[in-house]
Scaffold this active site. Structure first.
Site, PDB file in Angstrom:
ATOM      1  N   HIS A  70      20.480  20.499 -37.797  1.00 61.07           N
ATOM      2  CA  HIS A  70      20.185  21.888 -37.406  1.00 61.07           C
ATOM      3  C   HIS A  70      20.244  22.826 -38.613  1.00 61.07           C
ATOM      4  CE1 HIS A  70      20.815  20.213 -33.449  1.00 61.07           C
ATOM      5  NE2 HIS A  70      20.372  21.321 -32.915  1.00 61.07           N
ATOM      6  N   PRO A  71      19.257  23.719 -38.707  1.00 59.95           N
ATOM      7  CA  PRO A  71      19.305  24.725 -39.779  1.00 59.95           C
ATOM      8  C   PRO A  71      20.356  25.783 -39.447  1.00 59.95           C
ATOM      9  CG  PRO A  71      17.523  25.239 -38.282  1.00 59.95           C
ATOM     10  CD  PRO A  71      18.133  23.949 -37.775  1.00 59.95           C
ATOM     11  N   GLU A  90      13.592  30.713 -31.535  1.00 61.81           N
ATOM     12  CA  GLU A  90      14.945  30.957 -31.030  1.00 61.81           C
ATOM     13  C   GLU A  90      15.677  31.977 -31.892  1.00 61.81           C
ATOM     14  OE1 GLU A  90      14.993  26.402 -29.358  1.00 61.81           O
ATOM     15  OE2 GLU A  90      16.025  26.881 -31.226  1.00 61.81           O
ATOM     16  N   GLN A  91      15.557  31.817 -33.197  1.00 58.84           N
ATOM     17  CA  GLN A  91      16.274  32.734 -34.094  1.00 58.84           C
ATOM     18  C   GLN A  91      15.677  34.150 -34.000  1.00 58.84           C
ATOM     19  OE1 GLN A  91      18.057  31.472 -37.620  1.00 58.84           O
ATOM     20  NE2 GLN A  91      17.762  29.285 -37.293  1.00 58.84           N
ATOM     21  N   PHE A 122      27.456  25.247 -38.125  1.00 56.82           N
ATOM     22  CA  PHE A 122      27.717  25.945 -36.860  1.00 56.82           C
ATOM     23  C   PHE A 122      26.439  25.922 -36.029  1.00 56.82           C
ATOM     24  CE2 PHE A 122      27.429  30.016 -34.512  1.00 56.82           C
ATOM     25  CZ  PHE A 122      28.515  29.850 -33.672  1.00 56.82           C
TER      26      PHE A 122
HETATM   27  C1  2AL Z   1      19.872  26.839 -34.029  1.00 55.11           C
HETATM   28  C2  2AL Z   1      18.469  26.756 -34.014  1.00 55.11           C
HETATM   29  O1  2AL Z   1      17.762  26.374 -34.943  1.00 55.11           O
HETATM   30  N1  2AL Z   1      18.085  27.165 -32.777  1.00 55.11           N
HETATM   31  C3  2AL Z   1      19.173  27.489 -32.063  1.00 55.11           C
HETATM   32  O2  2AL Z   1      19.163  27.901 -30.902  1.00 55.11           O
HETATM   33  N2  2AL Z   1      20.272  27.282 -32.846  1.00 55.11           N
HETATM   34  N3  2AL Z   1      20.613  26.524 -35.138  1.00 55.11           N
HETATM   35  C4  2AL Z   1      21.978  26.595 -35.148  1.00 55.11           C
HETATM   36  N4  2AL Z   1      22.589  26.292 -36.313  1.00 55.11           N
HETATM   37  O3  2AL Z   1      22.620  26.921 -34.146  1.00 55.11           O
END
Ligand code: 2AL
Length: 176
Positions: A70-71, A90-91, A122
């Site tokens: 995950h980024p 999402e972001q 996280f």
């Molecule tokens: C992410 C993501 O890429 N999309 C999301 O909902 N959460 N990444 C993250 N580190 O929580």
């Protein structure tokens, strides 16, 4: 992409299935590849159940590997424009694409502390959140015991996957 029904999903060959569902779990197409052989699925929940069971059955190293795919939220990949389409959406919906420099820096610091403590990034279902809640959750979860935090983070991965699947399968459609 147009919402599809479960018959369509069950008729997909391996390549198509992995193309369509390969990013339900961020950057983990192996999960879709593994779950394809368990078709036919009776409905969306059944497909989801198989995906989640695969995650639950992994050793801890595999579960941590999923988290590491995950980024960061509001991180370098967002800045560089290298997020997956799903992650970008999402972001953006969490308001993380237009933070001020101070707020971005603060999140980057918290993300770095989190990664240093737990050894994985996280993860939080951004679509259910906003910048203040992300910051609050990061600060709160930083203090959690590692075993509990792994469970919490995997729960967030499942929430993200649930929403992505619902987008693909048109969860609001009368057929499902
Ligand atoms: C992410 C993501 O890429 N999309 C999301 O909902 N959460 N990444 C993250 N580190 O929580």
């Amino acid at each position: 992409m147009q919402a599809m029904d479960i018959e369509k999903v069950n008729s997909m060959d391996f390549g198509e299935f992995v193309d369509v569902f390969g990013n339900v779990i961020e950057r983990c197409p192996l999960i879709a590849a593994a779950v394809w052989s368990q078709r036919p699925f009776s409905n969306l929940e059944d497909l989801e159940k198989h995906i989640f069971a695969f995650i639950d059955a992994l050793p801890q190293s595999g579960q941590e590997g999923i988290l590491r795919c995950h980024p960061d939220l509001a991180g370098r990949e967002l800045q560089r424009g290298t997020l997956t389409a799903e992650s970008q959406r999402e972001q953006r919906s969490a308001g993380l694409t237009n933070l001020g420099a101070d707020e971005r820096l603060r999140l980057a610091e918290l993300n770095a502390q989190y990664r240093a403590r737990f050894g994985f990034p996280f993860v939080l279902a951004a679509r259910l959140s906003d910048p203040a809640a992300v910051r609050r959750e990061l600060a709160r979860r930083l203090r959690c015991p590692p075993a509990q935090e792994l469970r919490t983070a995997l729960g967030e991965v499942k929430k993200i996957g649930h929403l992505r699947l619902a987008d693909l399968l048109g969860a609001h459609s009368a057929r499902l």
